[in-house]
Design an enzyme around this catalytic site. Structure first.
Site, PDB file in Angstrom:
ATOM      1  N   GLU A  12      20.245  -1.726  11.207  1.00  0.00           N
ATOM      2  CA  GLU A  12      19.906  -2.092  12.667  1.00  0.00           C
ATOM      3  C   GLU A  12      18.665  -3.014  13.294  1.00  0.00           C
ATOM      4  OE1 GLU A  12      24.549   0.084  14.496  1.00  0.00           O
ATOM      5  OE2 GLU A  12      22.602   0.875  15.127  1.00  0.00           O
ATOM      6  N   ASP A 211      34.202  -2.285  15.815  1.00  0.00           N
ATOM      7  CA  ASP A 211      35.499  -1.951  15.347  1.00  0.00           C
ATOM      8  C   ASP A 211      36.346  -1.450  16.438  1.00  0.00           C
ATOM      9  OD1 ASP A 211      33.228   0.705  15.291  1.00  0.00           O
ATOM     10  OD2 ASP A 211      35.475   1.415  16.270  1.00  0.00           O
TER      11      ASP A 211
END
Ligand code: ADE
Length: 246
Positions: A12, A211
């Site tokens: 990230e 998700d």
């Protein structure tokens, strides 16, 4: 004074590290702090690690030792609200620790002795971040198609955090029922928000949905992180900095 950009996972942050000008590294509290300039601003980029303790320790370090003027947390989250899908981006208005429960001494979710369960992000900076999100999502992202994703959407609202990766339909349904306005779930934001509130440090939180926080493996998580979430983080953070997020 510098702006801190924090993420829980290396992927990230990696895409932003590549853009850091005049980089300089310092080690502190088991963390590697990357100082330098990004889009014309003094910044410190750091990996917090995963979970609420890691996030809280990182926030305290950044504020008390480095005197940062604000913190931007970027990373991925599981979608909770029905319309928050994989590839969407959420900017937090407020954060809550969904696994904090000192009842019956204090109401469920309330941080004892503060009288509060929800901790707000900084409204002006969140507005700048939101406009950066809108700009970046309006551009085309070829990587999305390889995950079967089409247009993705921006959301703004409550993000909840806890020391659990939520990966069952039963658990995400329970969270949805208990906290119907929660848009997404992750593992750091609310802890960082509590520490930022203690110190009066403005916070913004940006999360790409990786998700649906249930038992279905919707996407290849590591590949999604590398090819979509990392790019969104980089593009949105650089755009927000260029727009004056400080
Ligand atoms: N970060 C990304 N997905 C998550 C999930 N399902 N639960 C907690 N943190 C997450």
């Amino acid at each position: 004074m510098t702006l801190a950009v924090v993420a829980a996972l290396h992927d990230e942050l990696r895409s932003l590290l590549a853009h850091l000008e005049s980089p300089r590294v310092e080690m502190r509290g088991g963390r590697t702090l990357h100082l330098g300039r990004l889009a014309g601003q003094d910044v410190v980029l750091v990996l917090s690690g995963i979970g609420k303790v890691a996030a809280a320790a990182t926030a305290a370090l950044l504020i008390d030792r480095y005197g940062v003027r604000s913190i931007l947390f970027t990373g991925v989250a599981g979608g909770l609200a029905p319309d928050v899908g994989v590839g969407d981006v959420v900017v937090a208005d407020a954060l809550l620790q969904h696994d904090l429960d000192a009842s019956p001494l204090f109401p469920r979710w309330e941080v004892p002795l503060t009288g509060r369960s929800r901790f707000a992000t900084d409204p002006p900076r969140s507005a700048v971040l939101q406009s950066a999100v809108d700009e970046v999502l309006a551009a085309s992202h070829p990587a999305l198609a390889s995950f079967g994703l089409k247009a993705t959407r921006a959301h703004r609202g409550l993000i909840v955090s806890g020391d659990r990766f939520v990966s069952s339909a039963a658990e995400s349904a329970a969270l949805r029922e208990a906290l119907p306005d929660a848009l997404a779930v992750e593992m750091e934001g609310a802890a960082m928000a509590q520490v930022c509130s203690d110190f009066g440090c403005p916070l913004t939180v940006l999360r790409t949905i990786s998700d649906r926080a249930d038992d279905a493996a919707h996407v290849d998580f590591p590949r999604f992180l590398r090819e979509v979430a990392a790019e969104f983080s980089r593009d949105i953070v650089l755009t927000a900095l260029a727009k004056g997020l400080g």
